[in-house]
Design a protein around this motif. Structure first.
Motif, PDB file in Angstrom:
ATOM      1  N   LEU A 195       0.830  -1.213   0.000  1.00  0.00           N
ATOM      2  CA  LEU A 195       0.000   0.000   0.000  1.00  0.00           C
ATOM      3  C   LEU A 195       0.861   1.259   0.000  1.00  0.00           C
ATOM      4  N   PHE A 196       1.948   1.244   0.763  1.00  0.00           N
ATOM      5  CA  PHE A 196       2.872   2.380   0.774  1.00  0.00           C
ATOM      6  C   PHE A 196       3.555   2.539  -0.578  1.00  0.00           C
ATOM      7  N   TYR A 197       3.973   1.414  -1.184  1.00  0.00           N
ATOM      8  CA  TYR A 197       4.629   1.480  -2.492  1.00  0.00           C
ATOM      9  C   TYR A 197       3.681   2.041  -3.550  1.00  0.00           C
ATOM     10  N   ILE A 198       2.454   1.542  -3.564  1.00  0.00           N
ATOM     11  CA  ILE A 198       1.467   2.014  -4.530  1.00  0.00           C
ATOM     12  C   ILE A 198       1.179   3.502  -4.306  1.00  0.00           C
ATOM     13  N   GLY A 199       1.056   3.886  -3.037  1.00  0.00           N
ATOM     14  CA  GLY A 199       0.828   5.301  -2.722  1.00  0.00           C
ATOM     15  C   GLY A 199       1.969   6.184  -3.212  1.00  0.00           C
ATOM     16  N   GLY A 200       3.196   5.710  -3.090  1.00  0.00           N
ATOM     17  CA  GLY A 200       4.352   6.460  -3.575  1.00  0.00           C
ATOM     18  C   GLY A 200       4.324   6.630  -5.079  1.00  0.00           C
ATOM     19  N   TRP A 201       4.011   5.550  -5.796  1.00  0.00           N
ATOM     20  CA  TRP A 201       3.940   5.638  -7.253  1.00  0.00           C
ATOM     21  C   TRP A 201       2.794   6.537  -7.693  1.00  0.00           C
ATOM     22  N   LEU A 202       1.684   6.468  -6.998  1.00  0.00           N
ATOM     23  CA  LEU A 202       0.565   7.352  -7.337  1.00  0.00           C
ATOM     24  C   LEU A 202       0.928   8.819  -7.097  1.00  0.00           C
ATOM     25  N   ALA A 203       1.667   9.079  -6.026  1.00  0.00           N
ATOM     26  CA  ALA A 203       2.101  10.453  -5.750  1.00  0.00           C
ATOM     27  C   ALA A 203       3.021  10.962  -6.858  1.00  0.00           C
ATOM     28  N   ILE A 204       3.925  10.106  -7.326  1.00  0.00           N
ATOM     29  CA  ILE A 204       4.819  10.490  -8.420  1.00  0.00           C
ATOM     30  C   ILE A 204       4.017  10.748  -9.690  1.00  0.00           C
ATOM     31  N   ALA A 205       3.083   9.848 -10.006  1.00  0.00           N
ATOM     32  CA  ALA A 205       2.266  10.007 -11.212  1.00  0.00           C
ATOM     33  C   ALA A 205       1.416  11.267 -11.128  1.00  0.00           C
ATOM     34  N   PHE A 206       0.834  11.529  -9.965  1.00  0.00           N
ATOM     35  CA  PHE A 206       0.004  12.717  -9.791  1.00  0.00           C
ATOM     36  C   PHE A 206       0.821  13.989  -9.968  1.00  0.00           C
ATOM     37  N   THR A 207       2.049  13.975  -9.463  1.00  0.00           N
ATOM     38  CA  THR A 207       2.925  15.133  -9.609  1.00  0.00           C
ATOM     39  C   THR A 207       3.228  15.388 -11.071  1.00  0.00           C
ATOM     40  N   LYS A 208       3.515  14.292 -11.822  1.00  0.00           N
ATOM     41  CA  LYS A 208       3.819  14.470 -13.250  1.00  0.00           C
ATOM     42  C   LYS A 208       2.597  14.984 -13.994  1.00  0.00           C
ATOM     43  N   VAL A 209       1.414  14.465 -13.679  1.00  0.00           N
ATOM     44  CA  VAL A 209       0.187  14.913 -14.357  1.00  0.00           C
ATOM     45  C   VAL A 209      -0.085  16.371 -14.013  1.00  0.00           C
ATOM     46  N   SER A 210       0.078  16.720 -12.748  1.00  0.00           N
ATOM     47  CA  SER A 210      -0.152  18.115 -12.328  1.00  0.00           C
ATOM     48  C   SER A 210       0.799  19.066 -13.043  1.00  0.00           C
ATOM     49  N   ALA A 211       2.061  18.677 -13.147  1.00  0.00           N
ATOM     50  CA  ALA A 211       3.034  19.522 -13.845  1.00  0.00           C
ATOM     51  C   ALA A 211       2.674  19.645 -15.314  1.00  0.00           C
ATOM     52  N   LEU A 212       2.222  18.566 -15.915  1.00  0.00           N
ATOM     53  CA  LEU A 212       1.828  18.608 -17.332  1.00  0.00           C
ATOM     54  C   LEU A 212       0.636  19.517 -17.538  1.00  0.00           C
ATOM     55  N   LEU A 213      -0.344  19.441 -16.637  1.00  0.00           N
ATOM     56  CA  LEU A 213      -1.526  20.293 -16.753  1.00  0.00           C
ATOM     57  C   LEU A 213      -1.165  21.766 -16.588  1.00  0.00           C
ATOM     58  N   LEU A 214      -0.217  22.063 -15.698  1.00  0.00           N
ATOM     59  CA  LEU A 214       0.216  23.452 -15.519  1.00  0.00           C
ATOM     60  C   LEU A 214       0.944  23.965 -16.758  1.00  0.00           C
ATOM     61  N   ILE A 215       1.727  23.102 -17.366  1.00  0.00           N
ATOM     62  CA  ILE A 215       2.463  23.502 -18.571  1.00  0.00           C
ATOM     63  C   ILE A 215       1.498  23.753 -19.722  1.00  0.00           C
ATOM     64  N   LEU A 216       0.495  22.896 -19.858  1.00  0.00           N
ATOM     65  CA  LEU A 216      -0.428  23.008 -20.970  1.00  0.00           C
ATOM     66  C   LEU A 216      -1.429  24.147 -20.813  1.00  0.00           C
ATOM     67  N   SER A 217      -1.657  24.586 -19.590  1.00  0.00           N
ATOM     68  CA  SER A 217      -2.668  25.654 -19.399  1.00  0.00           C
ATOM     69  C   SER A 217      -2.094  27.036 -19.493  1.00  0.00           C
TER      70      SER A 217
END
Length: 69
Positions: free
Chosen positions: A47-69
């Motif tokens: 659960l901790f490992y999955i949470g870590g990967w989700l946090a990394i993925a969310f950060t990348k998606v958030s950064a992409l959305l900020l760049i595109l907007s």
């Protein structure tokens, strides 16, 4: 260092934090194994490992959305 965009000092701090996290994780894993058993400990740690990967993925998606907007 170049992939992460970190200076030498920042990379050193990052490595130190990872080492401390590993030590704490090992100590906690041993205690959790004593309390819950080996299989349940693996489920909890996953659960901790999955949470870590989700946090990394969310950060990348958030950064992409900020760049595109």
């Amino acid at each position: 260092m170049e992939d992460l965009g970190l200076s030498v000092a920042e990379f050193s701090l990052f490595g130190s934090i990872l080492s401390i996290g590993s030590l704490i994780g090992a100590a906690i894993s041993g205690k959790i194994t004593d309390l819950f058993g080996r299989k349940m400990t693996m489920w909890i740690l996953n659960l901790f490992y999955i949470g870590g990967w989700l946090a990394i993925a969310f950060t990348k998606v958030s950064a992409l959305l900020l760049i595109l907007s």
